[in-house]
Design an enzyme around this catalytic site. Structure first.
Site, PDB file in Angstrom:
ATOM      1  N   ASP A 162       0.769  -1.127  -0.093  1.00 22.51           N
ATOM      2  CA  ASP A 162      -0.035  -0.024  -0.181  1.00 22.51           C
ATOM      3  C   ASP A 162       0.905   1.252  -0.085  1.00 22.51           C
ATOM      4  OD1 ASP A 162      -2.140   1.944   0.842  1.00 22.51           O
ATOM      5  OD2 ASP A 162      -3.249   0.344   1.276  1.00 22.51           O
ATOM      6  N   THR A 181      -6.595   3.795  -2.460  1.00 20.23           N
ATOM      7  CA  THR A 181      -6.546   2.278  -2.044  1.00 20.23           C
ATOM      8  C   THR A 181      -7.588   1.272  -2.551  1.00 20.23           C
ATOM      9  OG1 THR A 181      -5.582   3.076  -0.116  1.00 20.23           O
ATOM     10  CG2 THR A 181      -6.541   0.799  -0.214  1.00 20.23           C
ATOM     11  N   LYS A 217      -6.253  -3.756   6.069  1.00 17.25           N
ATOM     12  CA  LYS A 217      -7.451  -2.886   5.516  1.00 17.25           C
ATOM     13  C   LYS A 217      -8.499  -3.982   4.961  1.00 17.25           C
ATOM     14  CE  LYS A 217      -4.874   1.134   4.230  1.00 17.25           C
ATOM     15  NZ  LYS A 217      -4.581   2.312   3.020  1.00 17.25           N
ATOM     16  N   ASP A 218      -9.591  -3.702   5.334  1.00 17.86           N
ATOM     17  CA  ASP A 218     -10.828  -4.496   4.601  1.00 17.86           C
ATOM     18  C   ASP A 218     -10.782  -4.429   3.259  1.00 17.86           C
ATOM     19  OD1 ASP A 218     -12.585  -2.528   3.977  1.00 17.86           O
ATOM     20  OD2 ASP A 218     -12.475  -2.129   6.156  1.00 17.86           O
ATOM     21  N   ARG A 219     -10.543  -3.232   2.600  1.00 15.66           N
ATOM     22  CA  ARG A 219     -10.722  -3.030   1.126  1.00 15.66           C
ATOM     23  C   ARG A 219      -9.551  -3.869   0.321  1.00 15.66           C
ATOM     24  NH1 ARG A 219      -9.762   1.818   3.740  1.00 15.66           N
ATOM     25  NH2 ARG A 219      -8.306   3.077   2.891  1.00 15.66           N
ATOM     26  N   HIS A 228       1.334   8.302   4.959  1.00 12.65           N
ATOM     27  CA  HIS A 228       0.440   9.257   5.225  1.00 12.65           C
ATOM     28  C   HIS A 228       0.962  10.299   6.116  1.00 12.65           C
ATOM     29  CE1 HIS A 228      -2.650   9.042   2.401  1.00 12.65           C
ATOM     30  NE2 HIS A 228      -2.862   7.565   2.755  1.00 12.65           N
ATOM     31  N   ASP A 237      -0.743  -0.100  -4.646  1.00 11.69           N
ATOM     32  CA  ASP A 237      -2.078   0.515  -5.086  1.00 11.69           C
ATOM     33  C   ASP A 237      -2.320   1.852  -5.557  1.00 11.69           C
ATOM     34  OD1 ASP A 237      -1.550   1.046  -2.527  1.00 11.69           O
ATOM     35  OD2 ASP A 237      -3.595   0.979  -1.822  1.00 11.69           O
ATOM     36  N   HIS A 238      -1.167   2.346  -5.665  1.00 13.32           N
ATOM     37  CA  HIS A 238      -0.872   4.121  -5.792  1.00 13.32           C
ATOM     38  C   HIS A 238       0.501   4.402  -5.213  1.00 13.32           C
ATOM     39  CE1 HIS A 238      -1.923   4.767  -1.612  1.00 13.32           C
ATOM     40  NE2 HIS A 238      -2.911   4.162  -1.905  1.00 13.32           N
ATOM     41  N   HIS A 252      -2.048  11.146  -1.422  1.00 16.90           N
ATOM     42  CA  HIS A 252      -2.059  10.728  -3.010  1.00 16.90           C
ATOM     43  C   HIS A 252      -3.352  10.868  -3.491  1.00 16.90           C
ATOM     44  CE1 HIS A 252      -4.010   6.899  -1.359  1.00 16.90           C
ATOM     45  NE2 HIS A 252      -3.053   7.028  -0.262  1.00 16.90           N
TER      46      HIS A 252
HETATM   47 ZN    ZN Z   1      -3.372   2.743  -0.657  1.00 16.64          ZN
HETATM   48 ZN    ZN Z   2      -3.130   6.238   1.492  1.00 19.40          ZN
END
Ligand code: ZN
Ligand code: ZN
Length: 554
Positions: free
Chosen positions: A33, A74, A155-157, A315, A358-359, A493
């Site tokens: 991530d 994300t 993270k769930d996602r 972050h 994811d980014h 992001h």
């Molecule tokens: Zn992310």
């Molecule tokens: Zn983030």
């Protein structure tokens, strides 16, 4: 016989020139991530030989892969890697969006399911909002559901969206209880092995010694000074840097430099913002492989794992912080541990692993400014008020803008149609402001205007690829590079610029020929490359292409 020949021809047409390799027992997808491409090389000297460097030396490595849409968040990122398509088609238009202009929606929210493994709402999640299949669904469909697919992430996602609709399970972390949980979408009760694992209080054990650097801090020559004014605190509203709380409940002073120590009551939560959240993820991934017998059946199984702590740390502290460098140096050892485990339990010949992100992430504005690089923050709430005021002055109607979210504007469409206005008229008013009012903003474009607007095609295409009807706003706000809607500490992001789009792609397996390529590839090329490799259909919304540079050792 004729039927058989036409059937074979059909299959050849469907698969094109795809090269397939003998069926692997396990596919491991690793998403880091917020891993911008430069983290793979910038921290290289502090990586060991058997983690990222092993992958770099022994894999197909795409050094120039990009996200081909914005917003780069994300939920959309994980989904695009696994579905080979963009928010326009897969529907995961942000981490959150406003559905039909009225309802707040979280990307993996599903109010019809219940939490399994803890009390509370953290488990009321499923892939229901995802409109397409993922490569995991296609692998399940190909094997008539005999393959096993499991997603794992704090993270769930990060766990749910990759694993898709037909997954056997997805597990994520509940920071209240410190448990790995799931939802009734997948199961009614956690497996016994997981209840036992949860019973070990791992978060507290992993944080017991606090957080100091893995290597002596003077070895971290690729990051800026540890104590500075632009980093955020490790967590807000708590005493989680080990200092007493102020009367307003906030941490008192420095919670942004080494060494960190954490009070026990904060540990279940704060572990996410430390590298030990990644350690817990590796432990969980290994437990899943062992207890669910992944890679032990006749068909190809999939473990979709995502390391979330890199994003939380990123972050708060940014990509040039000692905290981020330490997090990646430690993650390198997690990757080594995972690879060694896979070699031992599945066998070097029997698995393929891919790694991506994811980014990316933008540099912290305060850090950039300290180096005289243009950067800044924008306050969406303030902007909404200012823009509505301006539109009222120019068009005589108040509150035309309902929301600003995902760098998009949602208009009050009842007001717009009642007053016979258009989104293009709104953009014209907003774009006519002077440079001072538009500081950090390139311009406002309705999605209808985008195809004819004078902005580079590459950026235009990314914005269009990110537009999902009934989930995205009507107008996109294109910021300038290194400007962000965020607080003035830490970073984020979401933009279509290279700091957010440039990520690594590594494809590793004993039969995959090591090679580095600097060709431009899109994130949507990962899923069709896997489809081609495994000889299964592409996910149903796929818009990418297999990377034909991937070659096999015979
Ligand atoms: Zn992310
Ligand atoms: Zn983030």
């Amino acid at each position: 016989m004729n039927f058989f020949i036409s059937f074979l021809l059909c299959i050849i047409v469907i698969l094109g020139n795809a090269q397939t390799i003998s069926k692997p027992k396990l596919v491991v997808g690793v998403v880091i991530d917020q891993m911008r491409y430069d983290f793979l090389v910038r921290y290289k000297s502090n990586y060991g030989q058997n983690g990222f460097n092993r992958l770099l030396n022994q894999s197909f490595v795409a050094t120039n892969m990009h996200y081909n849409y914005a917003p780069t968040y994300t939920g959309p990122g994980h989904t695009s890697i696994y579905s080979g398509t963009t928010p326009a088609i897969h529907g995961i238009a942000g981490n959150n969006w406003i559905q039909d202009g009225v309802k707040n929606m979280y990307c993996s929210q599903d109010d019809s399911v219940k939490t399994v493994g803890a009390n509370g709402k953290a488990g009321e999640m499923s892939p229901k909002n995802l409109k397409t299949t993922t490569i995991c669904d296609q692998i399940k469909l190909f094997s008539n559901q005999r393959s096993k697919v499991i997603g794992v992430a704090l993270k769930d996602r990060g766990a749910i969206l990759p694993a898709g609709h037909t997954a056997n399970a997805a597990y994520w972390y509940d920071s209240k209880s410190g448990n790995w949980i799931s939802s009734t979408f997948y199961m009614d009760k956690l497996p016994n092995w997981l209840t036992n694992f949860n019973g070990q209080n791992w978060s507290k054990k992993l944080l017991a010694k606090g957080w100091n650097t893995f290597l002596p801090i003077d070895k971290y020559i690729n990051s800026t000074v540890d104590d500075n004014h632009w980093e955020d605190k490790i967590c807000k509203g708590g005493s989680c840097c080990g200092e007493p709380k102020a009367s307003n409940g906030e941490p008192t002073s420095h919670c942004n430099s080494f060494p960190y120590s954490f009070p026990e009551e904060d540990m279940n939560d704060v572990i996410k913002v430390t590298p030990f959240g990644n350690t817990l993820t590796t432990m969980m991934a290994k437990e899943v492989i062992k207890n669910e017998n992944l890679g032990n059946g006749a068909e190809t199984d999939v473990l979709a794992v995502s390391y979330s702590s890199t994003d939380y740390v990123g972050h708060s502290f940014g990509p040039y912080s000692k905290e981020s460098e330490d997090t990646y140096v430690r993650l390198d050892r997690e990757i080594e541990d995972l690879l060694n485990y896979l070699d031992g339990h599945i066998g070097k010949e029997n698995y393929i692993l891919f790694l991506s992100a994811d980014h990316g992430v933008q540099d912290v504005p305060g850090f950039s400014q300290s180096l005289k690089i243009p950067a800044g923050t924008i306050d969406d709430k303030k902007q909404k008020g200012n823009f509505n005021q301006l539109l009222k002055e120019k068009l005589g109607i108040d509150s035309l803008i309902k929301h600003i979210i995902n760098e998009q504007i949602l208009l009050d469409n009842d007001l717009i149609s009642k007053n016979k206005l258009t989104a293009e008229q709104i953009c014209d008013v907003l774009n006519a402001q002077d440079s001072k009012s538009l500081k950090g903003i390139h311009g406002f474009y309705s999605f209808k205007m985008l195809s004819t607007s004078p902005i580079p095609n590459n950026i235009k295409e990314k914005l269009i690829n990110g537009y999902c009807p009934r989930r995205s706003g009507e107008i996109t706000i294109l910021l300038e590079p290194n400007y962000m809607s965020f607080s003035n500490k830490g970073t984020t992001h979401g933009s279509p610029y290279s700091h957010d789009t440039h990520i690594p792609f590594i494809l590793f397996g004993s039969k995959i020929k090591p090679k580095q390529s600097n060709q431009l590839y899109n994130i949507t090329d990962i899923a069709p490359t896997l489809s081609s490799l495994l000889g299964v259909l592409q996910p149903n919304g796929c818009i990418g292409k297999p990377i034909v540079e991937v070659e096999f050792l015979r």
